[in-house]
Design an enzyme around this catalytic site. Structure first.
Site, PDB file in Angstrom:
ATOM      1  N   LYS A 252      -0.611   7.268   3.364  1.00 16.02           N
ATOM      2  CA  LYS A 252      -2.103   7.641   3.648  1.00 16.02           C
ATOM      3  C   LYS A 252      -2.298   9.162   3.993  1.00 16.02           C
ATOM      4  O   LYS A 252      -3.218   9.757   3.435  1.00 16.02           O
ATOM      5  CB  LYS A 252      -2.835   6.696   4.711  1.00 16.02           C
ATOM      6  CG  LYS A 252      -3.139   5.469   4.113  1.00 16.02           C
ATOM      7  CD  LYS A 252      -3.620   4.140   4.996  1.00 16.02           C
ATOM      8  CE  LYS A 252      -3.385   2.900   4.381  1.00 16.02           C
ATOM      9  NZ  LYS A 252      -3.075   1.802   5.151  1.00 16.02           N
TER      10      LYS A 252
ATOM     11  N   GLN B 125      -4.345   0.527  11.112  1.00 13.87           N
ATOM     12  CA  GLN B 125      -3.172  -0.312  10.577  1.00 13.87           C
ATOM     13  C   GLN B 125      -3.005  -1.607  10.800  1.00 13.87           C
ATOM     14  O   GLN B 125      -2.568  -1.670  11.965  1.00 13.87           O
ATOM     15  CB  GLN B 125      -1.883   0.547  10.419  1.00 13.87           C
ATOM     16  CG  GLN B 125      -0.771   0.229   9.667  1.00 13.87           C
ATOM     17  CD  GLN B 125      -1.129   0.077   7.940  1.00 13.87           C
ATOM     18  OE1 GLN B 125      -1.771   1.318   7.467  1.00 13.87           O
ATOM     19  NE2 GLN B 125      -1.060  -0.614   7.139  1.00 13.87           N
TER      20      GLN B 125
ATOM     21  N   ASP C  48     -11.698   0.343   4.783  1.00 16.09           N
ATOM     22  CA  ASP C  48     -11.010  -0.536   4.555  1.00 16.09           C
ATOM     23  C   ASP C  48     -11.678  -1.878   3.803  1.00 16.09           C
ATOM     24  O   ASP C  48     -11.202  -2.660   3.217  1.00 16.09           O
ATOM     25  CB  ASP C  48     -10.248  -1.225   5.600  1.00 16.09           C
ATOM     26  CG  ASP C  48      -8.632  -0.688   5.301  1.00 16.09           C
ATOM     27  OD1 ASP C  48      -8.170  -0.499   4.229  1.00 16.09           O
ATOM     28  OD2 ASP C  48      -7.766  -0.784   6.357  1.00 16.09           O
TER      29      ASP C  48
END
Ligand code: NAP
Length: 282
Positions: A49, A93, A116
């Site tokens: 990322k 995460q 997300d």
């Protein structure tokens, strides 16, 4: 023989477009990534990322909290990032180490920064057909279909797997694109027969060797979302490639299919978040 759907090439193109668009904004889009503990797979994802942010010329920050940190500390960090004007996207995460409540953590993220697309607000918006963000993996699949001029409208679509991250939002996006969608899962007794009716078959289970040639209709489009390790430790999907490749019209490779698209969609979502925030910030 199936045409290989090149997710790497499309992801590169989309990231280049994101970089160009971002360069037109008043400031760079900003993404904060939080990792808790030292799960090696999570570390790989976080590193990629950061690399994607560099490629798109975004501002990025990384927070590595020790496994011993508390839920409260994590929530406080999210609260701080929620209030920051230079941070547009916040990503925690997953999975979190044992003892953390993921649900509470995901709820704590400002829905406007939920790149997300996991917050119930954004899931709800997606469900009613007014998405703010695209769920990254299913959104990446839709972009791949578009790139290869495959229109789900009027097609029979079968999704294997019903997770909140992949299967359910995948089904929703195909439905919004006017596909006739069936979702199979571990309690579906006749999955093979259902899969064999699909014009578009998406497998998101995570089981090596699951999708065999007899489950694929001649000419079907087969999207392999899974990322498994085979007995030799090599990365592979759910599809038995040597059986499915001769029957399918299109097939995503693993690696190089859906994986890079997921990453590209995160960059696009961060750009969307930045554009939305800049509208309100004077
Ligand atoms: P998950 O949460 O474990 O969900 C797996 C789903 O498969 C569940 O709905 C489960 O059914 C179903 N299932 C399990 N065994 C089955 C069987 N024998 N027949 C039919 N369905 C079965 O996994 P996930 O997070 O959705 O991920 C799925 C796969 O995609 C994994 O390999 C993951 O690594 C990969 N993935 C890839 C990307 C990417 O960027 N390429 C992103 C995310 C995930 P139940 O609900 O009944 O348990």
């Amino acid at each position: 023989m199936a045409i290989k759907m090149d997710g790497l090439a499309l992801a590169k193109k989309l990231k280049e477009q994101a970089r160009e668009e971002a360069a037109q904004l008043r400031r760079r889009p900003g993404l904060a990534v939080i990792i808790v503990g030292d799960n090696p797979a999570s570390r790989v994802y976080v590193n990629s990322k950061r690399k994607d942010c560099e490629e798109c010329d975004y501002y990025s920050e990384e927070y590595a909290l020790p496994e011993t940190s508390s839920q409260q500390e994590l929530l406080e960090l999210i609260g701080e990032l929620n209030r920051r004007e230079d941070i547009d996207g916040i990503l925690v995460q997953l999975p979190l180490p044992r003892g953390f409540c993921e649900e509470e953590v995901l709820l704590a993220i400002d829905p406007g920064k939920d790149v997300d697309c996991f917050h119930p607000y954004n899931v709800g918006k997606l469900t009613i057909g007014q998405p703010v963000f695209q769920p990254c993996t299913p959104g990446g699949v839709m972009e791949l279909l578009k790139e290869y001029h495959i229109d789900p409208a009027g097609k029979r679509c079968v999704v294997l797997g019903r997770s909140n991250i992949v299967g359910k939002p995948m089904a929703m996006l195909l439905l919004h694109a006017h596909g006739t969608v069936t979702v199979c899962h571990s309690r579906t007794p006749d999955m093979k027969e259902i899969a064999a009716t699909a014009d578009i078959l998406v497998s998101a289970v995570g089981q090596v060797g699951l999708v065999t040639g007899d489950m694929v209709k001649e000419g079907a489009v087969v999207i392999d979302v899974a990322m498994n390790r085979n007995a030799e430790g090599k990365l592979c999907g759910d599809v038995v490639v040597e059986e499915v490749e001769p029957k399918a019209s299109y097939l995503t490779p693993v690696p190089g299919g859906v994986g890079p698209m997921t990453r590209a969609m995160l960059m696009l979502n961060t750009l969307t978040a930045a554009k939305n925030h800049l509208k309100y910030l004077k």
